[in-house]
Design an enzyme around this catalytic site. Structure first.
Site, PDB file in Angstrom:
ATOM      1  N   GLY A 163       0.802  -1.179   0.080  1.00 12.39           N
ATOM      2  CA  GLY A 163      -0.015  -0.162   0.052  1.00 12.39           C
ATOM      3  C   GLY A 163       0.977   1.242  -0.015  1.00 12.39           C
ATOM      4  O   GLY A 163       0.669   2.309   0.397  1.00 12.39           O
TER       5      GLY A 163
ATOM      6  N   GLY B  32       1.692   3.086  -2.502  1.00 11.78           N
ATOM      7  CA  GLY B  32       1.396   4.122  -3.528  1.00 11.78           C
ATOM      8  C   GLY B  32       0.938   5.575  -3.088  1.00 11.78           C
ATOM      9  O   GLY B  32       0.938   6.428  -3.842  1.00 11.78           O
ATOM     10  N   ARG B  33       0.202   5.534  -1.689  1.00  7.84           N
ATOM     11  CA  ARG B  33      -0.247   7.021  -1.472  1.00  7.84           C
ATOM     12  C   ARG B  33      -0.365   6.783  -0.019  1.00  7.84           C
ATOM     13  O   ARG B  33      -0.037   5.913   0.854  1.00  7.84           O
ATOM     14  CB  ARG B  33      -1.394   7.185  -2.055  1.00  7.84           C
ATOM     15  CG  ARG B  33      -2.702   6.373  -1.659  1.00  7.84           C
ATOM     16  CD  ARG B  33      -4.177   6.850  -2.070  1.00  7.84           C
ATOM     17  NE  ARG B  33      -5.064   5.935  -1.393  1.00  7.84           N
ATOM     18  CZ  ARG B  33      -6.076   5.180  -1.709  1.00  7.84           C
ATOM     19  NH1 ARG B  33      -5.947   5.301  -3.304  1.00  7.84           N
ATOM     20  NH2 ARG B  33      -6.811   4.407  -1.324  1.00  7.84           N
TER      21      ARG B  33
ATOM     22  N   ASP C  68      -1.609  -7.650  -5.263  1.00  4.84           N
ATOM     23  CA  ASP C  68      -2.838  -7.661  -4.531  1.00  4.84           C
ATOM     24  C   ASP C  68      -2.701  -8.312  -3.164  1.00  4.84           C
ATOM     25  O   ASP C  68      -2.240  -9.559  -3.215  1.00  4.84           O
ATOM     26  CB  ASP C  68      -4.239  -8.248  -5.284  1.00  4.84           C
ATOM     27  CG  ASP C  68      -5.441  -8.476  -4.477  1.00  4.84           C
ATOM     28  OD1 ASP C  68      -5.453  -7.919  -3.222  1.00  4.84           O
ATOM     29  OD2 ASP C  68      -6.465  -8.824  -5.178  1.00  4.84           O
ATOM     30  N   VAL C  69      -2.366  -7.987  -2.091  1.00  2.00           N
ATOM     31  CA  VAL C  69      -2.187  -8.608  -0.915  1.00  2.00           C
ATOM     32  C   VAL C  69      -3.285  -9.702  -0.386  1.00  2.00           C
ATOM     33  O   VAL C  69      -2.887 -10.733   0.412  1.00  2.00           O
ATOM     34  CB  VAL C  69      -1.984  -7.724   0.223  1.00  2.00           C
ATOM     35  CG1 VAL C  69      -0.666  -6.694   0.085  1.00  2.00           C
ATOM     36  CG2 VAL C  69      -3.233  -6.946   0.741  1.00  2.00           C
TER      37      VAL C  69
ATOM     38  N   SER D 252      -3.951   0.197  14.255  1.00  2.00           N
ATOM     39  CA  SER D 252      -4.934   1.492  14.401  1.00  2.00           C
ATOM     40  C   SER D 252      -5.260   1.407  16.081  1.00  2.00           C
ATOM     41  O   SER D 252      -5.188   0.265  16.696  1.00  2.00           O
ATOM     42  CB  SER D 252      -6.129   1.252  13.811  1.00  2.00           C
ATOM     43  OG  SER D 252      -6.990   2.287  13.989  1.00  2.00           O
TER      44      SER D 252
ATOM     45  N   TYR E  90     -13.510  -3.681  10.524  1.00  2.00           N
ATOM     46  CA  TYR E  90     -12.431  -2.780  10.668  1.00  2.00           C
ATOM     47  C   TYR E  90     -11.723  -3.046  12.110  1.00  2.00           C
ATOM     48  O   TYR E  90     -10.467  -3.475  12.143  1.00  2.00           O
ATOM     49  CB  TYR E  90     -12.399  -1.297  10.583  1.00  2.00           C
ATOM     50  CG  TYR E  90     -11.276  -0.688  10.494  1.00  2.00           C
ATOM     51  CD1 TYR E  90     -10.367  -0.645   9.520  1.00  2.00           C
ATOM     52  CD2 TYR E  90     -10.866   0.349  11.329  1.00  2.00           C
ATOM     53  CE1 TYR E  90      -9.010   0.012   9.341  1.00  2.00           C
ATOM     54  CE2 TYR E  90      -9.601   0.932  11.492  1.00  2.00           C
ATOM     55  CZ  TYR E  90      -8.989   0.672  10.272  1.00  2.00           C
ATOM     56  OH  TYR E  90      -7.568   1.596  10.508  1.00  2.00           O
ATOM     57  N   ALA E  91     -12.526  -2.915  13.177  1.00  2.00           N
ATOM     58  CA  ALA E  91     -11.997  -3.066  14.374  1.00  2.00           C
ATOM     59  C   ALA E  91     -11.677  -4.680  14.910  1.00  2.00           C
ATOM     60  O   ALA E  91     -10.582  -4.937  15.382  1.00  2.00           O
ATOM     61  CB  ALA E  91     -13.180  -2.706  15.681  1.00  2.00           C
TER      62      ALA E  91
ATOM     63  N   LYS F  64      -8.363  -5.008  12.957  1.00  3.68           N
ATOM     64  CA  LYS F  64      -6.974  -4.495  13.452  1.00  3.68           C
ATOM     65  C   LYS F  64      -6.720  -4.924  14.999  1.00  3.68           C
ATOM     66  O   LYS F  64      -5.466  -5.041  15.275  1.00  3.68           O
ATOM     67  CB  LYS F  64      -7.229  -2.893  13.604  1.00  3.68           C
ATOM     68  CG  LYS F  64      -7.322  -2.147  12.188  1.00  3.68           C
ATOM     69  CD  LYS F  64      -6.244  -2.326  11.625  1.00  3.68           C
ATOM     70  CE  LYS F  64      -6.271  -1.629  10.158  1.00  3.68           C
ATOM     71  NZ  LYS F  64      -4.802  -1.754   9.297  1.00  3.68           N
TER      72      LYS F  64
END
Ligand SMILES: NC(=O)c1ccc[n+]([C@@H]2O[C@H](COP(=O)([O-])OP(=O)(O)OC[C@H]3O[C@@H](n4cnc5c(N)ncnc54)[C@H](O)[C@@H]3O)[C@@H](O)[C@H]2O)c1
Length: 258
Positions: free
Chosen positions: A11, A13-14, A61-62, A141, A154-155, A158
């Protein structure tokens, strides 16, 4: 950084990943940028060039084991070895109550944020073990430590990543491979600004009021810059952190203290 060393940054790239690539290059590492988006990676390659380090952009693509294996093969052919792996690629996943999230959204989030890290580690560990050296940094995070409502996938990803980090650290320490996680708070930039704008619109409030709410969660009353995260990655890859492994370091301007 070790002399003639190479870092593979997913990731890159940005966003935060790009800042990590630039900081590690500034400190003397060559960089393999592994990202989905070939156009975005070009800018990172130019920034690494400007630091007089070699950069190689590999479309990856991971979530796809074959893609990760091919990237690692190319990286090892091009650079001879990879000393640093930074698992930064991640997606936010859906923002919705748990009961409204469908299986596909759940899988997509866990696939990038957790399975992707498993794939890169699984693929690179044999060469790190063979060279008896490696530094792996996983970008988690503060949501890996405390709840964030409407963001269950997401939680979970992470929080899972912190468990993965500790367990892998315990497994590979005797090969001089350290595995740590960084837990950023809200990082300033276009992405978070868009989130604030959407929140403001939805709540009929001003952008400034929503941003001020977010800032006030920090005792310093501020957000984090992507360079703060990049500097912490560089520290964890430096000899100053040789005796640190299995840790999860908050870079959150004090928003989370445990
Ligand atoms: N921005 C924040 O406030 C914040 C806070 C805490 C943690 N993080 C974490 O930091 C990391 C980077 O976040 P960001 O804000 O820079 O995100 P971003 O969306 O700006 O960049 C993520 C990069 O990952 C790449 N990517 C996505 N899926 C991929 C895949 N399957 N394979 C390869 N590359 C893929 C994207 O193309 C993009 O270049 C993420 O893991 C994120 O969860 C971000």
């Amino acid at each position: 950084m070790q002399k003639d060393s190479t870092a593979l940054v997913t990731g890159g790239g940005r966003g935060i990943g790009q800042a990590i690539c630039v900081e590690l290059a500034r400190r003397g590492a060559d960089i393999v940028v592994a990202d989905l988006d070939p156009d975005e990676m070009q800018e990172t390659v130019e920034l690494v060039d400007a630091e007089n380090q070699r950069a190689c952009a590999i479309e990856t693509d991971v979530t796809d084991l074959e893609s990760v294996e091919s990237t690692v093969d190319t990286a090892l052919e091009e650079f001879g070895s990879v000393e640093y792996l930074v698992n930064n690629a991640g997606i936010a996943g859906p923002t919705a109550p748990c009961e409204s999230i469908d299986s596909e959204e759940w899988d997509d989030t866990l696939d990038v944020n957790l399975r992707g890290v498993f794939y890169t580690c699984r693929t690179l560990l044999p060469s790190m073990k063979a060279q008896s050296y490696g530094r792996i940094v996983n970008i988690a995070s503060v949501t890996g430590k405390r709840p964030l409502t409407q963001r269950t996938p997401y939680a979970a990803s992470k929080m899972g990543l912190i468990g993965f980090t500790r367990t892998l650290a315990a497994e590979v320490g005797d090969h001089d491979i350290n595995v740590n996680a960084i837990c950023p708070g809200s990082v300033d930039g276009p992405r978070i600004q868009r989130v604030f704008e959407e929140k403001a619109q939805a709540a009929g409030r001003s952008y400034e009021a929503v941003r001020s709410d977010a800032e006030s969660q920090s005792p310093r009353n501020e957000l984090v810059d992507r360079e703060d995260v990049a500097n912490t990655v560089a520290f964890l890859c430096s000899p100053d952190a040789d005796r640190m492994t299995g840790q999860d370091l908050n870079v959150s301007a004090g928003k989370v203290m445990y």
